[in-house]
Design a protein around this motif. Structure first.
Motif, PDB file in Angstrom:
ATOM      1  N   LEU A  76       0.821  -1.216   0.000  1.00  0.00           N
ATOM      2  CA  LEU A  76       0.000   0.000   0.000  1.00  0.00           C
ATOM      3  C   LEU A  76       0.853   1.263   0.000  1.00  0.00           C
ATOM      4  N   PRO A  77       1.796   1.436   0.896  1.00  0.00           N
ATOM      5  CA  PRO A  77       2.603   2.656   0.843  1.00  0.00           C
ATOM      6  C   PRO A  77       3.447   2.766  -0.429  1.00  0.00           C
ATOM      7  N   VAL A  78       3.919   1.639  -0.941  1.00  0.00           N
ATOM      8  CA  VAL A  78       4.702   1.664  -2.170  1.00  0.00           C
ATOM      9  C   VAL A  78       3.824   2.146  -3.328  1.00  0.00           C
ATOM     10  N   MET A  79       2.619   1.621  -3.423  1.00  0.00           N
ATOM     11  CA  MET A  79       1.699   2.027  -4.500  1.00  0.00           C
ATOM     12  C   MET A  79       1.317   3.501  -4.356  1.00  0.00           C
ATOM     13  N   ALA A  80       1.074   3.948  -3.120  1.00  0.00           N
ATOM     14  CA  ALA A  80       0.732   5.357  -2.898  1.00  0.00           C
ATOM     15  C   ALA A  80       1.903   6.244  -3.298  1.00  0.00           C
ATOM     16  N   GLY A  81       3.130   5.819  -2.955  1.00  0.00           N
ATOM     17  CA  GLY A  81       4.318   6.582  -3.334  1.00  0.00           C
ATOM     18  C   GLY A  81       4.496   6.629  -4.846  1.00  0.00           C
ATOM     19  N   GLU A  82       4.230   5.496  -5.511  1.00  0.00           N
ATOM     20  CA  GLU A  82       4.338   5.474  -6.975  1.00  0.00           C
ATOM     21  C   GLU A  82       3.327   6.434  -7.614  1.00  0.00           C
ATOM     22  N   ILE A  83       2.127   6.448  -7.090  1.00  0.00           N
ATOM     23  CA  ILE A  83       1.099   7.348  -7.641  1.00  0.00           C
ATOM     24  C   ILE A  83       1.499   8.796  -7.412  1.00  0.00           C
ATOM     25  N   LEU A  85       4.588   9.973  -7.042  1.00  0.00           N
ATOM     26  CA  LEU A  85       5.705  10.258  -7.942  1.00  0.00           C
ATOM     27  C   LEU A  85       5.229  10.456  -9.379  1.00  0.00           C
ATOM     28  N   LEU A  86       4.275   9.638  -9.791  1.00  0.00           N
ATOM     29  CA  LEU A  86       3.709   9.776 -11.133  1.00  0.00           C
ATOM     30  C   LEU A  86       3.005  11.127 -11.287  1.00  0.00           C
ATOM     31  N   MET A  87       2.268  11.526 -10.242  1.00  0.00           N
ATOM     32  CA  MET A  87       1.590  12.828 -10.296  1.00  0.00           C
ATOM     33  C   MET A  87       2.601  13.958 -10.416  1.00  0.00           C
ATOM     34  N   VAL A  88       3.669  13.909  -9.627  1.00  0.00           N
ATOM     35  CA  VAL A  88       4.683  14.965  -9.672  1.00  0.00           C
ATOM     36  C   VAL A  88       5.371  14.970 -11.027  1.00  0.00           C
ATOM     37  N   PHE A  89       5.739  13.793 -11.530  1.00  0.00           N
ATOM     38  CA  PHE A  89       6.394  13.695 -12.827  1.00  0.00           C
ATOM     39  C   PHE A  89       5.506  14.246 -13.947  1.00  0.00           C
ATOM     40  N   LEU A  90       4.257  13.838 -13.974  1.00  0.00           N
ATOM     41  CA  LEU A  90       3.339  14.318 -15.017  1.00  0.00           C
ATOM     42  C   LEU A  90       3.120  15.825 -14.915  1.00  0.00           C
TER      43      LEU A  90
END
Length: 187
Positions: A76-83, A85-90
């Motif tokens: 769960l925390p890994v997936m939240a972190g990935e999302i 990071l994806l938001m910041v990158f986009l």
């Protein structure tokens, strides 16, 4: 709000047996009370809450088996972190530049529309100038035509001034013809 109603008027469509009974006036008082409606959640929030509660219940370790899609462990925390990071990158590399291009295009279009509005006064000025030029050209052409007419008329007057008028010419010819005929008759 208060209203008074008679019993017979309220039950006018009732059976006639009641109508035969003595009527009694009944006074009913209705008051509007200002009751506060409980605040309701927006329509979109209720299904979102229900979905979130169902996901939490289904994701509990007791209900989840090993290898299931969603467990409350480090996933769960890994997936939240990935999302995140994806938001910041986009936002940095996709939506930011695209938004910047769209803002520049919007500013350019607004400037062009502003110049079109300002061009209407310039158009009116150019139209007035064009009408003045046409008016001047017409008067110049008219003056030239009148001048040429005058010159040609003077030239024609000079040509015909030395000649005998048309009627006199035929009259003289007729007299000359008569004289010739008379001379021929005498001879």
């Amino acid at each position: 709000m208060a209203c008074t109603m008679l019993r017979t008027k309220c039950f006018a469509g009732a059976s006639t047996a009641r109508a035969a009974q003595p009527t009694r006036a009944v006074r009913m008082v209705v008051r509007a009370s200002a009751q506060q409606q409980p605040k309701q959640l927006p329509a979109i929030v209720k299904p979102a809450i229900a979905t979130a509660v169902a996901n939490v219940i289904m994701a509990m370790p007791a209900a989840a088996e090993a290898g299931k899609l969603f467990d409350f462990n480090l996933t769960l925390p890994v997936m939240a972190g990935e999302i995140l990071l994806l938001m910041v990158f986009l936002d940095k590399f996709w939506f930011g530049p695209v938004g910047k291009v769209l803002d520049e295009r919007d500013a350019t279009l607004r400037n062009q529309l502003g110049s079109v509005k300002d061009g209407s006064s310039e158009l009116a000025k150019l139209t007035a100038d064009a009408e003045q030029i046409i008016k001047d050209a017409r008067s110049e052409v008219s003056a030239m035509v009148n001048k040429q007419k005058g010159e040609k008329q003077a030239e024609l007057d000079k040509i015909y001034a030395g000649r005998v008028p048309f009627e006199k010419h035929y009259a003289l010819q007729a007299v000359a013809h008569c004289i010739v005929v008379w001379v021929l008759m005498i001879s």
